[in-house]
Design a protein around this motif. Structure first.
Motif, PDB file in Angstrom:
ATOM      1  N   LEU A  26       0.998  -1.234   0.089  1.00  7.85           N
ATOM      2  CA  LEU A  26      -0.037  -0.128  -0.060  1.00  7.85           C
ATOM      3  C   LEU A  26       0.839   1.113  -0.014  1.00  7.85           C
ATOM      4  CD1 LEU A  26      -3.085  -1.035   2.471  1.00  7.85           C
ATOM      5  CD2 LEU A  26      -2.968  -0.676  -0.082  1.00  7.85           C
ATOM      6  N   ALA A  27       1.913   1.282   0.454  1.00  9.16           N
ATOM      7  CA  ALA A  27       2.685   2.336   0.694  1.00  9.16           C
ATOM      8  C   ALA A  27       3.258   2.452  -0.706  1.00  9.16           C
ATOM      9  CB  ALA A  27       4.307   2.004   1.551  1.00  9.16           C
ATOM     10  N   SER A  28       3.515   1.663  -1.399  1.00  2.87           N
ATOM     11  CA  SER A  28       4.022   1.605  -2.742  1.00  2.87           C
ATOM     12  C   SER A  28       3.080   2.139  -3.888  1.00  2.87           C
ATOM     13  CB  SER A  28       4.567   0.455  -3.232  1.00  2.87           C
ATOM     14  OG  SER A  28       3.526  -0.287  -3.694  1.00  2.87           O
ATOM     15  N   GLY A  32       0.642  10.119  -1.020  1.00  4.59           N
ATOM     16  CA  GLY A  32       0.344  10.923  -0.156  1.00  4.59           C
ATOM     17  C   GLY A  32       0.273  10.229   1.346  1.00  4.59           C
ATOM     18  N   LEU A  33       0.072   8.842   1.289  1.00  2.00           N
ATOM     19  CA  LEU A  33       0.120   8.230   2.538  1.00  2.00           C
ATOM     20  C   LEU A  33       1.125   7.237   2.922  1.00  2.00           C
ATOM     21  CD1 LEU A  33      -3.705   7.240   2.730  1.00  2.00           C
ATOM     22  CD2 LEU A  33      -2.635   8.954   4.026  1.00  2.00           C
ATOM     23  N   GLU A  34       2.291   7.385   2.055  1.00  2.00           N
ATOM     24  CA  GLU A  34       3.339   6.391   2.059  1.00  2.00           C
ATOM     25  C   GLU A  34       3.964   6.173   3.463  1.00  2.00           C
ATOM     26  OE1 GLU A  34       3.453   9.047   0.360  1.00  2.00           O
ATOM     27  OE2 GLU A  34       3.601   8.683  -1.703  1.00  2.00           O
ATOM     28  N   ILE A 131       8.689   9.182  -1.344  1.00  2.80           N
ATOM     29  CA  ILE A 131       8.345  10.107  -0.206  1.00  2.80           C
ATOM     30  C   ILE A 131       8.677  11.225  -0.690  1.00  2.80           C
ATOM     31  CG2 ILE A 131       8.520  10.845   2.376  1.00  2.80           C
ATOM     32  CD1 ILE A 131       9.698   7.681   2.688  1.00  2.80           C
ATOM     33  N   SER A 132       7.619  12.171  -0.658  1.00  2.00           N
ATOM     34  CA  SER A 132       8.012  13.582  -1.037  1.00  2.00           C
ATOM     35  C   SER A 132       8.338  14.448  -0.183  1.00  2.00           C
ATOM     36  CB  SER A 132       6.686  14.182  -1.903  1.00  2.00           C
ATOM     37  OG  SER A 132       5.761  14.176  -0.955  1.00  2.00           O
TER      38      SER A 132
END
Length: 177
Positions: A26-28, A32-34, A131-132
Protein backbone atom coordinates in the motif's frame (compact mmCIF):
# COMPACT_ATOMS: atom_id res chain seq x y z
CA UNK A 1 7.50 -25.48 24.98
CA UNK A 2 4.39 -27.30 23.85
CA UNK A 3 3.32 -27.73 20.26
CA UNK A 4 0.26 -25.45 20.53
CA UNK A 5 2.52 -22.53 21.54
CA UNK A 6 4.86 -23.30 18.63
CA UNK A 7 1.92 -23.54 16.26
CA UNK A 8 0.59 -20.21 17.52
CA UNK A 9 3.98 -18.52 17.10
CA UNK A 10 4.42 -19.83 13.55
CA UNK A 11 0.89 -18.89 12.50
CA UNK A 12 1.13 -15.49 14.17
CA UNK A 13 4.46 -14.82 12.44
CA UNK A 14 2.94 -15.75 9.08
CA UNK A 15 -0.04 -13.46 9.62
CA UNK A 16 2.23 -10.59 10.67
CA UNK A 17 4.40 -11.25 7.61
CA UNK A 18 1.35 -11.02 5.34
CA UNK A 19 0.15 -7.78 6.98
CA UNK A 20 3.65 -6.31 6.74
CA UNK A 21 3.89 -7.05 3.02
CA UNK A 22 0.38 -5.69 2.44
CA UNK A 23 1.23 -2.44 4.28
CA UNK A 24 4.45 -2.00 2.27
CA UNK A 25 2.52 -2.72 -0.92
CA UNK A 26 0.00 0.00 0.00
CA UNK A 27 2.89 2.38 0.73
CA UNK A 28 4.14 1.74 -2.80
CA UNK A 29 0.82 2.51 -4.52
CA UNK A 30 -1.13 5.03 -2.39
CA UNK A 31 0.23 8.54 -2.96
CA UNK A 32 0.32 10.85 0.04
CA UNK A 33 0.03 8.10 2.64
CA UNK A 34 3.39 6.42 2.15
CA UNK A 35 4.75 7.25 5.61
CA UNK A 36 1.53 6.10 7.26
CA UNK A 37 1.68 2.68 5.61
CA UNK A 38 5.41 2.31 6.28
CA UNK A 39 4.75 3.12 9.96
CA UNK A 40 1.95 0.54 10.08
CA UNK A 41 4.23 -2.04 8.46
CA UNK A 42 6.75 -1.59 11.25
CA UNK A 43 4.28 -2.41 14.04
CA UNK A 44 4.05 -6.09 13.15
CA UNK A 45 7.70 -6.62 14.05
CA UNK A 46 6.98 -5.38 17.57
CA UNK A 47 4.02 -7.75 17.90
CA UNK A 48 6.17 -10.69 16.80
CA UNK A 49 8.91 -9.73 19.26
CA UNK A 50 6.36 -9.54 22.08
CA UNK A 51 4.91 -12.95 21.23
CA UNK A 52 8.00 -14.87 20.12
CA UNK A 53 11.19 -12.97 20.95
CA UNK A 54 13.90 -10.98 19.24
CA UNK A 55 15.01 -13.83 16.94
CA UNK A 56 11.50 -14.02 15.53
CA UNK A 57 11.57 -10.24 15.04
CA UNK A 58 14.76 -10.57 12.99
CA UNK A 59 13.23 -13.44 11.04
CA UNK A 60 10.10 -11.42 10.27
CA UNK A 61 12.25 -8.52 9.10
CA UNK A 62 14.38 -10.74 6.86
CA UNK A 63 11.42 -12.64 5.41
CA UNK A 64 9.47 -9.46 4.78
CA UNK A 65 12.41 -7.85 2.98
CA UNK A 66 12.85 -10.90 0.75
CA UNK A 67 9.15 -11.32 -0.01
CA UNK A 68 8.62 -7.59 -0.58
CA UNK A 69 11.50 -7.64 -3.06
CA UNK A 70 9.87 -10.54 -4.89
CA UNK A 71 6.25 -9.36 -4.74
CA UNK A 72 6.27 -5.56 -4.92
CA UNK A 73 6.82 -4.15 -8.39
CA UNK A 74 8.18 -0.73 -7.32
CA UNK A 75 11.56 -1.69 -5.87
CA UNK A 76 12.38 1.93 -4.95
CA UNK A 77 9.41 1.89 -2.58
CA UNK A 78 11.15 -0.83 -0.57
CA UNK A 79 14.09 1.32 0.46
CA UNK A 80 12.42 3.18 3.38
CA UNK A 81 11.06 -0.11 4.67
CA UNK A 82 14.28 -2.11 4.32
CA UNK A 83 16.56 0.53 5.85
CA UNK A 84 14.34 2.02 8.53
CA UNK A 85 10.73 0.98 9.11
CA UNK A 86 11.20 -2.77 8.80
CA UNK A 87 14.03 -2.97 11.32
CA UNK A 88 12.80 -0.25 13.70
CA UNK A 89 10.92 -2.66 15.99
CA UNK A 90 14.15 -4.57 16.57
CA UNK A 91 16.13 -1.36 17.16
CA UNK A 92 13.47 -0.11 19.58
CA UNK A 93 13.56 -3.40 21.50
CA UNK A 94 17.36 -3.31 21.76
CA UNK A 95 17.41 0.38 22.77
CA UNK A 96 14.73 -0.11 25.41
CA UNK A 97 16.62 -2.95 27.07
CA UNK A 98 18.64 -0.13 28.62
CA UNK A 99 17.18 1.00 31.95
CA UNK A 100 18.38 4.54 31.25
CA UNK A 101 15.64 6.53 29.44
CA UNK A 102 18.19 9.02 28.11
CA UNK A 103 20.27 6.15 26.71
CA UNK A 104 17.18 4.75 25.00
CA UNK A 105 16.44 8.09 23.35
CA UNK A 106 20.05 8.52 22.27
CA UNK A 107 20.25 5.06 20.67
CA UNK A 108 16.97 5.49 18.78
CA UNK A 109 17.80 9.05 17.72
CA UNK A 110 21.28 8.08 16.52
CA UNK A 111 19.78 5.26 14.48
CA UNK A 112 17.22 7.60 12.94
CA UNK A 113 19.73 10.35 12.20
CA UNK A 114 22.20 7.88 10.67
CA UNK A 115 19.56 6.50 8.32
CA UNK A 116 18.00 9.90 7.58
CA UNK A 117 21.38 11.58 7.09
CA UNK A 118 22.69 8.84 4.83
CA UNK A 119 19.52 8.83 2.80
CA UNK A 120 19.27 12.60 2.56
CA UNK A 121 22.87 13.52 1.85
CA UNK A 122 24.03 10.59 -0.26
CA UNK A 123 21.03 8.84 -1.76
CA UNK A 124 18.21 11.38 -1.65
CA UNK A 125 16.42 10.30 -4.81
CA UNK A 126 16.91 6.62 -3.99
CA UNK A 127 15.93 6.70 -0.29
CA UNK A 128 13.15 9.26 -0.59
CA UNK A 129 12.05 8.50 -4.15
CA UNK A 130 8.64 7.32 -2.98
CA UNK A 131 8.32 9.98 -0.24
CA UNK A 132 7.95 13.62 -1.15
CA UNK A 133 10.03 15.90 1.04
CA UNK A 134 9.36 19.64 1.07
CA UNK A 135 12.01 21.98 -0.33
CA UNK A 136 13.00 23.56 2.97
CA UNK A 137 16.36 24.53 4.35
CA UNK A 138 18.26 21.82 6.20
CA UNK A 139 17.89 23.97 9.34
CA UNK A 140 14.14 23.33 9.14
CA UNK A 141 14.12 19.84 7.61
CA UNK A 142 16.44 18.14 10.11
CA UNK A 143 14.77 19.34 13.34
CA UNK A 144 11.35 18.82 11.72
CA UNK A 145 12.19 15.25 10.77
CA UNK A 146 13.54 14.62 14.26
CA UNK A 147 10.28 15.88 15.79
CA UNK A 148 8.29 13.63 13.45
CA UNK A 149 10.51 10.70 14.46
CA UNK A 150 9.92 11.40 18.16
CA UNK A 151 6.18 11.53 17.50
CA UNK A 152 6.45 8.26 15.53
CA UNK A 153 8.32 6.59 18.40
CA UNK A 154 5.76 7.85 20.93
CA UNK A 155 2.83 6.56 18.84
CA UNK A 156 4.71 3.29 18.32
CA UNK A 157 5.00 2.95 22.10
CA UNK A 158 1.28 3.66 22.52
CA UNK A 159 0.42 1.02 19.92
CA UNK A 160 2.60 -1.53 21.74
CA UNK A 161 0.82 -0.73 25.00
CA UNK A 162 -2.53 -1.07 23.25
CA UNK A 163 -1.47 -4.42 21.86
CA UNK A 164 -0.33 -5.63 25.28
CA UNK A 165 -3.54 -4.47 27.02
CA UNK A 166 -6.18 -5.38 24.46
CA UNK A 167 -4.86 -8.10 22.18
CA UNK A 168 -2.14 -10.14 23.85
CA UNK A 169 -3.60 -13.09 25.76
CA UNK A 170 -0.68 -13.84 28.05
CA UNK A 171 0.83 -10.79 29.76
CA UNK A 172 4.05 -12.69 30.62
CA UNK A 173 5.63 -11.84 27.26
CA UNK A 174 8.80 -10.03 26.43
CA UNK A 175 8.97 -6.40 27.56
CA UNK A 176 8.92 -4.00 24.64
CA UNK A 177 7.49 -0.64 25.57
Amino acid sequence: MNSSKNTFKIAFGGICLAFTIFAVFLASIVPGLELTFYAVSSLFTAAVIIESGIKAGFMLYGASCILCFILIPDKAALIPFVFFFGIYGVIKFIAEKSKNPLGQIIIKTLFFMAIFGTGFFFFKSLFFGNISLPDYSLWVLIPGSLLIFILYDYIYTLMIKLYRQRIKRDQKGIKLS
